[in-house]
Scaffold this motif. Sequence first.
Motif, PDB file in Angstrom:
ATOM      1  N   LYS A 181       0.822  -1.214   0.000  1.00 32.85           N
ATOM      2  CA  LYS A 181       0.000   0.000   0.000  1.00 32.85           C
ATOM      3  C   LYS A 181       0.853   1.260   0.000  1.00 32.85           C
ATOM      4  N   HIS A 182       2.040   1.177   0.602  1.00 33.71           N
ATOM      5  CA  HIS A 182       2.921   2.348   0.717  1.00 33.71           C
ATOM      6  C   HIS A 182       4.330   1.976   0.255  1.00 33.71           C
ATOM      7  N   PRO A 183       4.520   1.747  -1.038  1.00 30.92           N
ATOM      8  CA  PRO A 183       5.830   1.293  -1.524  1.00 30.92           C
ATOM      9  C   PRO A 183       6.940   2.312  -1.338  1.00 30.92           C
ATOM     10  N   GLU A 184       6.579   3.551  -1.037  1.00 33.89           N
ATOM     11  CA  GLU A 184       7.604   4.580  -0.862  1.00 33.89           C
ATOM     12  C   GLU A 184       8.290   4.501   0.498  1.00 33.89           C
ATOM     13  N   LEU A 185       7.735   3.744   1.427  1.00 36.75           N
ATOM     14  CA  LEU A 185       8.290   3.704   2.780  1.00 36.75           C
ATOM     15  C   LEU A 185       9.580   2.892   2.816  1.00 36.75           C
ATOM     16  N   ARG A 186      10.557   3.416   3.514  1.00 41.77           N
ATOM     17  CA  ARG A 186      11.821   2.708   3.719  1.00 41.77           C
ATOM     18  C   ARG A 186      11.706   1.812   4.952  1.00 41.77           C
ATOM     19  N   PRO A 187      12.655   0.883   5.157  1.00 43.77           N
ATOM     20  CA  PRO A 187      12.522  -0.054   6.279  1.00 43.77           C
ATOM     21  C   PRO A 187      12.296   0.599   7.637  1.00 43.77           C
ATOM     22  N   PHE A 188      13.007   1.690   7.942  1.00 46.44           N
ATOM     23  CA  PHE A 188      12.806   2.303   9.252  1.00 46.44           C
ATOM     24  C   PHE A 188      11.406   2.887   9.384  1.00 46.44           C
ATOM     25  N   GLN A 189      10.831   3.329   8.260  1.00 45.23           N
ATOM     26  CA  GLN A 189       9.467   3.854   8.292  1.00 45.23           C
ATOM     27  C   GLN A 189       8.443   2.739   8.462  1.00 45.23           C
ATOM     28  N   VAL A 190       8.690   1.604   7.818  1.00 48.30           N
ATOM     29  CA  VAL A 190       7.790   0.464   8.007  1.00 48.30           C
ATOM     30  C   VAL A 190       7.818   0.028   9.461  1.00 48.30           C
ATOM     31  N   LYS A 191       8.997   0.018  10.064  1.00 48.37           N
ATOM     32  CA  LYS A 191       9.104  -0.350  11.479  1.00 48.37           C
ATOM     33  C   LYS A 191       8.334   0.648  12.354  1.00 48.37           C
ATOM     34  N   THR A 192       8.379   1.918  12.005  1.00 49.41           N
ATOM     35  CA  THR A 192       7.622   2.929  12.750  1.00 49.41           C
ATOM     36  C   THR A 192       6.122   2.697  12.603  1.00 49.41           C
ATOM     37  N   VAL A 193       5.688   2.342  11.391  1.00 49.26           N
ATOM     38  CA  VAL A 193       4.269   2.046  11.175  1.00 49.26           C
ATOM     39  C   VAL A 193       3.864   0.829  12.006  1.00 49.26           C
ATOM     40  N   LEU A 194       4.697  -0.192  12.063  1.00 50.76           N
ATOM     41  CA  LEU A 194       4.397  -1.356  12.900  1.00 50.76           C
ATOM     42  C   LEU A 194       4.271  -0.950  14.364  1.00 50.76           C
ATOM     43  N   TRP A 195       5.180  -0.109  14.826  1.00 49.76           N
ATOM     44  CA  TRP A 195       5.091   0.380  16.205  1.00 49.76           C
ATOM     45  C   TRP A 195       3.766   1.106  16.442  1.00 49.76           C
ATOM     46  N   ALA A 196       3.417   2.011  15.535  1.00 51.30           N
ATOM     47  CA  ALA A 196       2.225   2.837  15.725  1.00 51.30           C
ATOM     48  C   ALA A 196       0.938   2.036  15.673  1.00 51.30           C
ATOM     49  N   THR A 197       0.950   0.887  14.979  1.00 51.18           N
ATOM     50  CA  THR A 197      -0.266   0.093  14.824  1.00 51.18           C
ATOM     51  C   THR A 197      -0.299  -1.131  15.737  1.00 51.18           C
ATOM     52  N   ALA A 198       0.721  -1.288  16.583  1.00 51.65           N
ATOM     53  CA  ALA A 198       0.724  -2.388  17.549  1.00 51.65           C
ATOM     54  C   ALA A 198      -0.433  -2.225  18.531  1.00 51.65           C
ATOM     55  N   ALA A 199      -0.999  -3.337  18.961  1.00 47.63           N
ATOM     56  CA  ALA A 199      -2.209  -3.295  19.789  1.00 47.63           C
ATOM     57  C   ALA A 199      -2.016  -2.485  21.063  1.00 47.63           C
ATOM     58  N   ASN A 200      -0.890  -2.658  21.746  1.00 55.61           N
ATOM     59  CA  ASN A 200      -0.705  -1.939  23.002  1.00 55.61           C
ATOM     60  C   ASN A 200      -0.433  -0.457  22.788  1.00 55.61           C
ATOM     61  N   VAL A 201       0.150  -0.093  21.636  1.00 55.20           N
ATOM     62  CA  VAL A 201       0.340   1.330  21.339  1.00 55.20           C
ATOM     63  C   VAL A 201      -0.991   1.978  20.991  1.00 55.20           C
ATOM     64  N   VAL A 202      -1.795   1.296  20.179  1.00 62.16           N
ATOM     65  CA  VAL A 202      -3.136   1.800  19.862  1.00 62.16           C
ATOM     66  C   VAL A 202      -3.963   1.948  21.129  1.00 62.16           C
ATOM     67  N   GLN A 203      -3.897   0.962  22.008  1.00 66.43           N
ATOM     68  CA  GLN A 203      -4.674   1.011  23.242  1.00 66.43           C
ATOM     69  C   GLN A 203      -4.204   2.113  24.178  1.00 66.43           C
ATOM     70  N   ALA A 204      -2.907   2.421  24.133  1.00 63.59           N
ATOM     71  CA  ALA A 204      -2.401   3.513  24.960  1.00 63.59           C
ATOM     72  C   ALA A 204      -2.995   4.842  24.533  1.00 63.59           C
TER      73      ALA A 204
END
Length: 317
Positions: free
Chosen positions: A253-276
């Motif tokens: 969906k976001h081919p422009e994202l570099r690996p560190f950005q994908v990792k940031t997206v994973l962090w932001a969408t993790a269940a405990n981060v969303v719940q926080a």
Amino acid sequence: MPETPEAARPAYTRESMVMRIPLAPTLGDLSPEWAWGGSTGKGVRVAVIDSGIEADHDALEGCIDVDGGLAVRIDEAGDAVEEPGPHSDSFGHGTACAGIIHSIAPDARITSVKVLGAGLSGRAAAFLRGLGWAIEQGFDVINLSLGTSRRHWALPFYELCDQAYFRGSLIVTAANNVAAPSFPSMYATVVSVACNLSQDPFRFHFNPDPPTEFLARGIDVDVAWIGNRRVTSTGNSYAAPHISGIAALIRAKHPELRPFQVKTVLWATAANVVQAREPSEIAGRLSRVMRPVTTSIRATTALRFPEGIPRTDPIGR
């Protein structure tokens, strides 16, 4: 103050105009819906470095690039020998990982890089060459449900993971199943994954206690296995491909994202981060994020390895 001439500027200096980007998401934008809603992984190439893949397994539905695969063995002289093209799965482990990725990102194309043999063991030189080849081929996501605990291999794997990071390949690696370091799961350039207790494949967590960064489903997982079977198994090996599958959705969906950005997206969408960010949510709920449509999974036959949970550091000398 006089301007420093271009020839005298430090390496990698660039003009501000060159660095302008048209759009950039903010942290507030990084919801699961934004990250992978509606994505099926189409256009993304995933390498599974493992024991091979049973490409004609019913669960894989033709998603494997059979002719594009590679098997690596070590000859008598200790050199890595590449054998391109079709090959089998010598154990079942690689088929299991590929099946998990396909169940999450059904339109991603998966390629097998075989470096493990019938005993789910292998040589670090074969693993290193298989990983190097996958990086050279520019795979979007590389799944490593294996590792080595031998420290003299730490630097060669570190250097390869850095290459992948800067060339745009996201490496997702399983942490060891025992309390001991394994490589390359210890590196900051990779996405290191261990198990949570969720039964929801899309419910993963950020681990606030590194070096393992994420926790995903890996306990009593229904997986594809050789012989066109399904079994139930447990291990960090099966947590990693859950994150690889989700990463494939994000990269599609976001081919422009570099690996560190994908990792940031994973962090932001993790269940405990969303719940926080949403303290009123009830802990333990099933995720409500958008998912791709997948085929139903048939009943599984329980399997327990006689030796217990397999380690994720099967690579020897």
